[in-house]
Motif scaffolding. Structure first.
Motif, short mmCIF file in Angstrom:
data_model
loop_
_atom_site.label_atom_id
_atom_site.label_comp_id
_atom_site.label_asym_id
_atom_site.label_seq_id
_atom_site.Cartn_x
_atom_site.Cartn_y
_atom_site.Cartn_z
N ALA A 186 1.00 -1.15 0.06
CA ALA A 186 0.01 -0.08 0.01
C ALA A 186 0.96 1.15 -0.12
O ALA A 186 2.01 1.33 0.87
CB ALA A 186 -0.76 -0.01 1.26
N THR A 334 -1.72 0.14 11.00
CA THR A 334 -2.75 1.35 10.70
C THR A 334 -3.61 1.27 9.61
O THR A 334 -4.75 1.45 9.40
CB THR A 334 -1.95 2.68 10.79
OG1 THR A 334 -1.07 2.82 12.11
CG2 THR A 334 -2.85 3.79 10.68
N LEU A 335 -2.83 0.86 8.70
CA LEU A 335 -3.66 0.55 7.41
C LEU A 335 -3.31 -0.98 6.73
O LEU A 335 -2.05 -1.75 7.04
CB LEU A 335 -3.00 1.47 6.21
CG LEU A 335 -3.33 2.84 6.45
CD1 LEU A 335 -2.25 3.82 5.57
CD2 LEU A 335 -4.90 3.15 6.31
N ASP A 339 -4.44 -1.57 -0.88
CA ASP A 339 -5.30 -0.29 -0.82
C ASP A 339 -6.09 -0.33 -2.06
O ASP A 339 -6.71 1.09 -2.57
CB ASP A 339 -4.31 1.04 -0.81
CG ASP A 339 -3.30 1.06 -1.65
OD1 ASP A 339 -3.27 0.25 -2.73
OD2 ASP A 339 -2.49 1.90 -1.41
N LEU A 344 -9.43 -2.81 -0.31
CA LEU A 344 -9.41 -2.16 0.96
C LEU A 344 -10.64 -2.48 1.88
O LEU A 344 -10.61 -2.79 2.79
CB LEU A 344 -9.05 -0.58 0.74
CG LEU A 344 -9.13 0.24 1.95
CD1 LEU A 344 -7.69 -0.24 2.71
CD2 LEU A 344 -8.98 1.74 1.74
N LEU A 348 -10.81 -4.33 5.63
CA LEU A 348 -11.19 -3.47 6.47
C LEU A 348 -12.61 -3.92 7.43
O LEU A 348 -12.63 -3.85 8.64
CB LEU A 348 -11.42 -2.01 6.30
CG LEU A 348 -10.02 -1.37 6.02
CD1 LEU A 348 -10.33 0.10 5.56
CD2 LEU A 348 -9.28 -1.30 7.14
N TYR A 380 4.35 -1.39 9.38
CA TYR A 380 3.33 -2.68 9.02
C TYR A 380 3.75 -3.54 10.40
O TYR A 380 4.69 -4.08 10.37
CB TYR A 380 3.56 -3.07 7.72
CG TYR A 380 2.46 -4.36 7.48
CD1 TYR A 380 1.31 -3.61 7.18
CD2 TYR A 380 2.84 -5.63 7.61
CE1 TYR A 380 0.38 -4.70 6.81
CE2 TYR A 380 1.58 -6.60 7.33
CZ TYR A 380 0.37 -5.97 6.98
OH TYR A 380 -0.47 -7.07 6.68
N TYR A 502 -5.81 4.03 17.32
CA TYR A 502 -6.21 3.34 16.15
C TYR A 502 -7.55 3.62 15.74
O TYR A 502 -8.52 3.61 16.88
CB TYR A 502 -6.03 1.81 15.99
CG TYR A 502 -6.74 1.30 14.56
CD1 TYR A 502 -6.09 1.34 13.45
CD2 TYR A 502 -8.22 0.82 14.80
CE1 TYR A 502 -6.81 0.79 12.26
CE2 TYR A 502 -8.51 0.30 13.51
CZ TYR A 502 -7.75 0.43 12.37
OH TYR A 502 -8.54 -0.13 11.10
N PRO A 505 -11.95 3.21 9.78
CA PRO A 505 -12.49 4.36 8.87
C PRO A 505 -13.90 4.01 9.19
O PRO A 505 -14.74 3.07 9.58
CB PRO A 505 -11.92 3.48 7.74
CG PRO A 505 -11.70 2.10 8.12
CD PRO A 505 -11.29 2.04 9.45
#
Length: 538
Positions: A186, A334-335, A339, A344, A348, A380, A502, A505
């Motif tokens: 990503a 975090t991600l 992506d 994505l 998630l 990561y 964290y 989203p």
């Protein structure tokens, strides 16, 4: 402390066909007298592995399993490429045998070509590396293991197990500048994704258990793949598809430490024909967690790549509901690593649902963090670590999700230390087990890195991280300070610490509705028999 309070008994493993527990003359499902050391980060692991492999000589044995293997990945500088080091060992007369997942297609961001090339290099040097696709559809062999045995020097016997593959992106250290040899990732992680990971170096009788587990896979007579297309490619490329016999297994190494180790695995329930050593699959990793969670009273600390699946996280939530003083802390990426517009949300939606369930159960007693390096780039988190009440510690290849607990092949070690840790609180759970040195030291090593405080007593270092409540609050304070620094435009010196709270989203109901079926089918599938799925049992 009774080991059976925390570890699975032979019957609780749920797999009568494995040789692991039958190996122990005392009837136990674990081995005592081991010495286990955590190797935090790929740079520490790779450097030690390089020295250990180069010390092997003719007649020694090197066994390894991997999810991905990149033959050009450097273990420690120029000339230390994985393929070259393993080939040189084979050319010295070391018996080198490997099992690497055949992998999905490269165009789906997997490692088909790399794994095949590693096998080809080793074959040319006289080693043997099989591409193993004996998994469920869409599944993988995710185990990361190296076993080194020395017939005339048993004191050198060692096994390495954990989350670190012999491949690109893994060779990072505590500075988290990333591995110069990186995999596509990503975009937020940059060209050299910073990488946090943990491996174990195991010495003592548990080496014999880990070797026996490798031998079960190696000696499986089933074809390496059921796919007609793959089998045609095997023929066209003249691939080695039959495992040559291994030399007889040596006696287990002598006891050398204070650690009791239990080897846990996941193998899926395969349709039509199962594994001869696990015909109904094995879910001892899941069962081991469920047993340990029943004794959790003070602090569950997780480092995990995913932390997905309400089916799995529900057991952590139940522990929080049943124990009002229990806290849960988790460090996660975090991600996600992908992506794309489709990938994505798929990566998630399971995490969002899982964290909602945890927070409903524990409220403010649940804290989840991401990591960043000193330059502000996200790190990561690939580690798979769990420490419960500074007693029970688990490190392996498995993540907290349904895929790792049921669908892919996984390998983990649980460690209970016979050595009590006298630092207060001496018995965090209050159950009489006492804090144990290995579990507490592992947790503190990780805490001090994330708090930017390598040594106790240094400036701005909380000196009471042994206390679960104060450690929980220290994480919260460091993350809040760093978050506030960003919100205020990064004015003034950057606060110490690498933790960011964290924040899941926002996902619309439509996005969740579309993503959830894809998540369940492709991202986090269920490898249990139907009778277990109905009751969410393992």
């Amino acid at each position: 402390m009774q080991y059976s309070d925390w570890m699975l008994t032979v019957t609780e493993r749920g797999n009568d066909s494995t040789r692991l527990d039958r190996r122990h003359p005392d009837g136990a499902a674990w081995t005592r007298g081991n010495d286990v050391r955590p190797l935090v980060h790929g740079a520490a692991y790779f450097a030690e592995l390089l020295g250990a492999v180069r010390a092997q000589r003719a007649g020694d044995l090197l066994l390894f399993t991997d999810w991905r293997g990149d033959p050009d990945e450097r273990l420690d500088g120029e000339g230390s490429e994985v393929g070259r080091v393993l080939c040189e060992a084979a050319e010295r007369g070391v018996i080198v045998k490997g099992l690497v997942w055949r992998s999905h297609l490269d165009k789906l961001q997997f490692s088909e070509t790399e794994n095949r090339h590693l096998g080809e290099e080793l074959e040319q040097a006289g080693a043997e590396c099989l591409l193993d696709m004996r998994v469920r559809p869409g599944g993988s062999h995710h185990q990361k293991l190296v076993v080194l045995r020395h017939p005339d020097r048993p004191g050198l016997d060692v096994a390495y197990i954990g989350g670190i593959d012999l491949c690109h992106s893994r060779n990072d250290d505590a500075a988290h500048a990333g591995d110069p040899q990186a995999v596509p990732f990503a975009s937020a992680y940059g060209r050299r994704p910073p990488w946090h990971d943990v491996q174990l170096a195991v010495r003592g009788p548990a080496v014999g258990d880990l070797e026996a587990g490798f031998r079960e896979r190696w000696e499986d007579p089933s074809p390496l793949s059921r796919s007609p297309a793959v089998r045609l490619r095997e023929l066209a490329r003249h691939e080695d598809t039959r495992a040559d016999p291994l030399p007889p297994q040596l006696p287990d190494p002598e006891p050398c430490g204070s650690h009791t180790v239990q080897v846990l695995r996941t193998y899926p329930n395969r349709l039509l024909r199962g594994y001869p050593f696990a015909p109904d699959g094995e879910r001892s990793i899941a069962r081991g967690y469920l047993k340990a969670l029943r004794r959790a009273r003070s602090l569950i600390y997780l480092e995990d790549q995913y932390l997905w699946s309400p089916n799995v996280v529900g057991f952590f939530a139940r522990a929080l509901r049943e124990n009002p003083d229990l806290r849960l802390m988790a460090v996660i990426p975090t991600l996600p690593e992908q992506d794309g517009r489709l990938t994505l949300p798929m990566n998630l939606v399971g995490r969002v649902a899982a964290l909602e369930e945890l927070r409903r159960a524990g409220g403010s007693r649940v804290a989840v963090y991401g990591l960043e390096n000193p330059e502000g780039k996200p790190v990561y988190v690939h580690a798979k670590v769990c420490v419960i009440d500074d007693v029970w510690a688990a490190v392996g290849s498995d993540n907290i999700n349904l895929r790792s607990w049921t669908h892919d092949s996984e390998l983990s070690c649980v460690i209970l230390d016979d050595t009590l840790d006298g630092r207060e609180p001496a018995d965090p759970a209050g159950l009489g087990d006492g804090a144990r040195r290995f579990a507490r030291d592992l947790r503190l090593e990780l805490f001090r890195e994330h708090l930017d405080a390598p040594e106790a007593g240094t400036p701005h270092t909380p000196d009471d991280l042994c206390d679960p409540v104060k450690a929980f609050d220290a994480f919260s304070a460091r993350a809040a300070a760093l978050d506030a620094w960003y919100e205020n435009g990064r004015r003034g010196p950057r606060p110490p610490g690498r933790l960011r709270a964290y924040r899941p989203p926002d996902m619309s109901r439509l996005t969740r509705t579309v993503a959830m079926p894809l998540y369940r089918l492709l991202v986090d599938p269920d490898g249990r028999p139907l009778r277990l799925r109905r009751h969410n049992a393992y």
